[in-house]
Design an enzyme around this catalytic site. Structure first.
Site, short mmCIF file in Angstrom:
data_model
loop_
_atom_site.label_atom_id
_atom_site.label_comp_id
_atom_site.label_asym_id
_atom_site.label_seq_id
_atom_site.Cartn_x
_atom_site.Cartn_y
_atom_site.Cartn_z
N GLU A 260 39.48 -4.54 -26.47
CA GLU A 260 38.97 -2.86 -26.11
C GLU A 260 38.87 -1.97 -27.33
OE1 GLU A 260 41.04 -1.36 -22.88
OE2 GLU A 260 41.55 -3.66 -22.25
N GLU A 371 37.20 6.11 -18.45
CA GLU A 371 38.11 5.65 -17.53
C GLU A 371 39.30 7.07 -17.70
OE1 GLU A 371 42.16 2.74 -17.06
OE2 GLU A 371 40.32 2.23 -18.63
#
Length: 456
Positions: A260, A371
């Site tokens: 990520e 997110e």
């Protein structure tokens, strides 16, 4: 004679009455005396009756002293135990700081308060790993072939380097971790790690909410995107807001592998509300492996101009200037390591292939998007913002975006996304809208304010 007898009778009567009075007075005194004597006698008897044995007095005294000493001892013991626990925790923290804050040849003070240490490349945390000890950082790999290489994202800078000062060649810039950074974490062991949670994108994502675009069903060897940078408001120290790319492989169980990269606002991790460039990796669904940035052995940094975890500057503003960062992650066809590029062709470093199980081969899903953590700490949905804090329909200059979304194929080519899908867990709180054009290629707007009249 009669008169004389009457007078004598009077005096005799008077005399008798005086005598009777004296007698009654005398009797009364005798009664009082007797009563006093009786009372005194009775008190003596009573005192004698209730007299306590010296042994009993001594026993009560001993019990009192013992209980007092016991109470004081218990309090002192509690204080000693608390002090020992505090000392043990501080000892663990100091030991952890020694492990991740490596000796530096130079330190740069950032305007936001960060200290950036210039650490010799071969002494960075990655080389504490048994499989990397004694090895030098690898040379740059072949970059993926990109037909649109000329259309690079606008250059972005980090706050610590706005003065033009960088780390010397042969060193890497590492944000120094402080005691306060570690103390904000739930534990020393969990410091620098994400919460363990499912990654599957659905409406029951256990406190984590997403608005993402994704592709799946093929083999992916990398991904690229330009990500609009904002400073969303985060309502709680224990929440965060991020925008990133995920390269994913494995099942959505305990064997999940991810790589990520993106930007995040995390008061718990950094102690402020600056958007910061970050990386993450895991091979077991965020359980025991992996970490943010360089907070464990894993990612190997090769660049002396980019500090992972440092604040990004400038940021976008509503109705104002728009800024984005370009991020590319791809698998080196020759050695199998996953490399990270930031901005206009700046190689940051790599994740060694041996860290992973499923990602040792390729990714099976690529995701892009936002997110947030919704802790519902006040009993209602968090007002933590995603992206710019505005919904996707507001468009450019107001809503946050991802643009020029691409993937890397088996032959190391960067290609436009096939069949981009978009999904928002709770579209009344945060939403997403995708599109495609000749300038931005595949793109989407996303984000939202969190709590509002339609998102209670």
């Amino acid at each position: 004679m009669a008169k004389k007898e009457i007078v004598l009778s009077y005096y005799e009567h008077k005399k008798r009455r005086q005598e009777r009075t004296l007698t009654r007075t005398s009797n009364l005194k005798e009664e009082e005396t007797a009563l006093h004597i009786y009372s005194s006698s009775n008190m003596v008897s009573s005192s004698s009756y209730y007299k306590i044995s010296p042994f009993i007095l001594f026993f009560v005294f001993v019990l009192y002293i013992s209980s007092h000493i016991s109470s004081v001892s218990s309090s002192k013991l509690h204080n000693i135990q608390h002090a020992n626990q505090t000392l043990y925790k501080m000892k663990m923290i100091k030991g952890h700081l020694v492990k991740i804050n490596k000796p530096s040849v130079k330190t740069i003070q950032s305007p936001d308060g960060d200290l950036i240490d210039c650490v010799p490349a071969h002494q960075q945390p990655a080389f504490d790993h048994p499989l990397l000890k004694g090895q030098p950082p690898l040379d740059p790999p072949e970059r993926p072939k990109d037909k649109n290489r000329g259309e690079m994202a606008s250059e972005n800078y980090q706050l610590w380097s706005v003065s033009g000062e960088f780390c010397p060649e042969g060193t890497v810039p590492i944000r120094r971790t402080t005691e306060q950074d570690v103390l904000r974490a739930s534990s020393v062991r969990r410091f620098g790690r994400k919460f363990q949670r499912p990654v599957r994108r659905d409406t029951s994502s256990s406190g984590h909410e997403h608005a993402v675009g994704y592709v799946s069903g093929q083999q992916y060897y990398g991904a690229k995107a330009s990500i609009n940078v904002w400073a969303p408001r985060v309502a709680s120290r224990y929440e965060f807001s991020l925008s990133q790319m995920w390269l994913i492989s494995g099942s959505f169980g305990n064997d999940l592998n991810t790589i990520e990269a993106g930007w995040q606002v995390s008061p718990e991790l950094y102690g402020d509300n600056y958007p910061r460039f970050f990386t993450y990796w895991t091979t077991d669904a965020y359980q025991a492996t992996g970490c943010y940035n360089l907070l464990c052995s894993g990612f190997v940094q090769t660049n002396n101009r980019i500090a992972i975890g440092a604040a990004i500057s400038p940021r976008s503003s509503y109705h104002g200037g728009q800024f984005d960062i370009s991020i590319l992650v791809w698998k080196d066809p020759k050695h199998g390591n996953w490399w990270l590029e930031f901005g206009s062709g700046i190689l940051v470093g790599y994740w060694p292939a041996f860290l992973f199980s499923h990602l040792r081969n390729h990714a099976t899903m690529v995701q892009y998007g936002g997110e947030v953590v919704n802790s519902r700490s006040s009993g209602y949905h968090t007002p933590t913002q995603m992206g710019s804090g505005h919904f996707a329909w507001e468009g450019f200059g107001k809503a946050s975006y991802f643009r020029n979304l691409q993937v890397v194929d088996w032959d190391n080519n960067l290609l436009p996304l096939p069949n981009l899908k978009v999904l928002a867990d709770h579209p009344d709180c945060y939403d997403i809208r995708g599109g495609i054009n000749h300038v931005w290629g595949n793109y989407f707007y996303y984000g939202g304010p969190g709590r509002n009249s339609r998102c209670p």
